[in-house]
Scaffold this motif. Structure first.
Motif, PDB file in Angstrom:
ATOM      1  N   ALA A  12       0.836  -1.201   0.000  1.00  6.22           N
ATOM      2  CA  ALA A  12       0.000   0.000   0.000  1.00  6.22           C
ATOM      3  C   ALA A  12       0.871   1.251   0.000  1.00  6.22           C
ATOM      4  CB  ALA A  12      -0.928  -0.005   1.222  1.00  6.22           C
ATOM      5  N   PHE A  13       1.925   1.246   0.811  1.00 10.16           N
ATOM      6  CA  PHE A  13       2.824   2.404   0.910  1.00 10.16           C
ATOM      7  C   PHE A  13       3.516   2.665  -0.432  1.00 10.16           C
ATOM      8  CE2 PHE A  13       6.777   4.559   1.919  1.00 10.16           C
ATOM      9  CZ  PHE A  13       6.366   5.534   2.818  1.00 10.16           C
ATOM     10  N   VAL A  14       4.050   1.598  -1.040  1.00 12.63           N
ATOM     11  CA  VAL A  14       4.774   1.751  -2.316  1.00 12.63           C
ATOM     12  C   VAL A  14       3.822   2.223  -3.415  1.00 12.63           C
ATOM     13  CG1 VAL A  14       5.987   0.488  -4.138  1.00 12.63           C
ATOM     14  CG2 VAL A  14       6.557   0.081  -1.727  1.00 12.63           C
ATOM     15  N   GLU A  83       4.526  12.488  -2.990  1.00  8.42           N
ATOM     16  CA  GLU A  83       4.888  11.066  -2.937  1.00  8.42           C
ATOM     17  C   GLU A  83       4.758  10.525  -1.513  1.00  8.42           C
ATOM     18  OE1 GLU A  83       8.053  11.634  -6.620  1.00  8.42           O
ATOM     19  OE2 GLU A  83       8.810  11.242  -4.601  1.00  8.42           O
ATOM     20  N   LEU A  84       5.335  11.264  -0.579  1.00  8.68           N
ATOM     21  CA  LEU A  84       5.301  10.814   0.817  1.00  8.68           C
ATOM     22  C   LEU A  84       3.873  10.880   1.381  1.00  8.68           C
ATOM     23  CD1 LEU A  84       7.109   9.833   3.140  1.00  8.68           C
ATOM     24  CD2 LEU A  84       7.302  12.215   3.874  1.00  8.68           C
ATOM     25  N   ALA A  90      -2.139   6.056   1.763  1.00  6.80           N
ATOM     26  CA  ALA A  90      -2.494   4.707   1.303  1.00  6.80           C
ATOM     27  C   ALA A  90      -2.288   3.687   2.423  1.00  6.80           C
ATOM     28  CB  ALA A  90      -1.657   4.335   0.077  1.00  6.80           C
ATOM     29  N   LEU A  91      -1.176   3.820   3.134  1.00  8.94           N
ATOM     30  CA  LEU A  91      -0.888   2.920   4.252  1.00  8.94           C
ATOM     31  C   LEU A  91      -1.968   3.039   5.330  1.00  8.94           C
ATOM     32  CD1 LEU A  91       1.006   0.998   5.811  1.00  8.94           C
ATOM     33  CD2 LEU A  91       2.228   3.026   6.635  1.00  8.94           C
ATOM     34  N   ALA A 102     -11.179   1.546   1.159  1.00 10.07           N
ATOM     35  CA  ALA A 102      -9.842   2.150   1.165  1.00 10.07           C
ATOM     36  C   ALA A 102      -9.438   2.572  -0.240  1.00 10.07           C
ATOM     37  CB  ALA A 102      -8.824   1.168   1.746  1.00 10.07           C
ATOM     38  N   ILE A 103      -9.733   1.720  -1.234  1.00 12.43           N
ATOM     39  CA  ILE A 103      -9.374   2.033  -2.620  1.00 12.43           C
ATOM     40  C   ILE A 103     -10.143   3.270  -3.099  1.00 12.43           C
ATOM     41  CG2 ILE A 103      -9.612   1.223  -5.008  1.00 12.43           C
ATOM     42  CD1 ILE A 103      -9.004  -1.621  -3.896  1.00 12.43           C
ATOM     43  N   ALA A 104     -11.458   3.312  -2.817  1.00 19.78           N
ATOM     44  CA  ALA A 104     -12.279   4.451  -3.233  1.00 19.78           C
ATOM     45  C   ALA A 104     -11.767   5.740  -2.595  1.00 19.78           C
ATOM     46  CB  ALA A 104     -13.735   4.210  -2.854  1.00 19.78           C
TER      47      ALA A 104
END
Ligand SMILES: [Zn+2]
Length: 277
Positions: A12-14, A83-84, A90-91, A102-104
């Motif tokens: 998720a983070f990447v 980016e950060l 996302a994490l 979470a995706i939405a």
């Protein structure tokens, strides 16, 4: 979907960092009417293509100490921030919400980030992001967040968002004789409504206006006069005290985006706090 928690969180983070990098490219290219895909990543100063390794989000910026590997020009800090910021978002979303939700929420956050950057730079909110966003948001509300939002609340959100801002803009123009709310803001709030439903619109309007008033006041007091009529303009000999928020053109989009993004990320806490539970 039974990933070990650590691997899922790392993914998720990447993924968030990669989308963050994409968002800065969108914010740079869409207002310039450039293709999103080609040419591939390049330095905004020397305009040379970056080697593959210099595209690695977060790490490349840190490794190169924020400078272009070829010409040494500073890379905008906000690229690193995007980016950060989206990696952390996302994490956090992965760890907090069911996968679909979470995706939405993440898709909305990414779109809001791009819109905030573009509106801040250009004072425009591109329909190329908001109009597809309304469709994707409605589909997400119905399919990915059917328990939390659902299509009825999403439709109401679209209508409420569009209606309130359109009416505000109409009244503003009637009173002040100039455009105060752009159609970009209207479609932005409709997109927020599509993703988050009508309560999300109500929160975004209130919190966004509050942030906008504070931010607008700060801008009016610091740099607002530059945005006003030139000195040669006969209408410019207005009293000094007329440095009002209404006369200063401020981009509303970043404030609306910040409010909507906060709701997307912290909805449970906000509801809990609001209901005093
Ligand atoms: Zn360069």
């Amino acid at each position: 979907m039974d990933l070990p928690a650590g691997i899922g969180a790392a993914l998720a983070f990447v993924l968030g960092a990669i989308v963050g990098s994409f968002v800065t490219a969108v914010a740079y290219r869409v207002p310039r009417e450039m293709s999103i895909a080609l040419p591939r990543s390049f330095c905004e100063s020397c305009e040379r293509s970056l080697p593959i390794w210099a595209n690695v989000p977060i790490l490349a910026y840190l490794g190169l100490r924020g400078r272009c590997v070829m010409c040494g020009a500073p890379i905008p800090f906000r690229n690193f921030l995007a980016e950060l910021g989206l990696a952390v978002a996302a994490l956090y979303l992965y760890l907090t919400f069911p996968p679909g939700s979470a995706i939405a929420r993440f898709m909305l956050c990414a779109a809001l980030f791009a819109i905030a950057l573009i509106d801040y730079d250009w004072r425009i909110i591109p329909n190329a992001i908001t109009l597809p966003g309304i469709v994707v948001g409605l589909a997400s509300a119905a399919l990915l967040m059917s328990d939390e939002v659902g299509w009825r609340s999403a439709l109401l959100g679209i209508l409420l968002g569009t209606g309130v801002l359109f009416l505000t803009g109409y009244l503003y123009e009637l009173v002040r004789g100039r455009e105060g709310v752009g159609m970009g803001d209207v479609w932005l709030l409709a997109m927020v409504g599509a993703f988050l439903g009508w309560p999300g619109v109500v929160f975004t309007l209130f919190f966004g206006s509050l942030l906008g008033a504070v931010g607008g006041l700060a801008m009016a007091l610091t740099g607002g006069r530059r945005a006003q009529a030139p000195v040669a303009d006969p209408s410019a000999d207005l009293p000094e005290t007329d440095v009002s928020i209404l006369r200063t053109e401020i981009p509303f989009g970043p404030f609306l985006s910040l409010a909507a993004g906060s709701y997307a990320l912290f909805q449970p806490q906000l509801m809990h706090w609001y209901l005093g539970g």
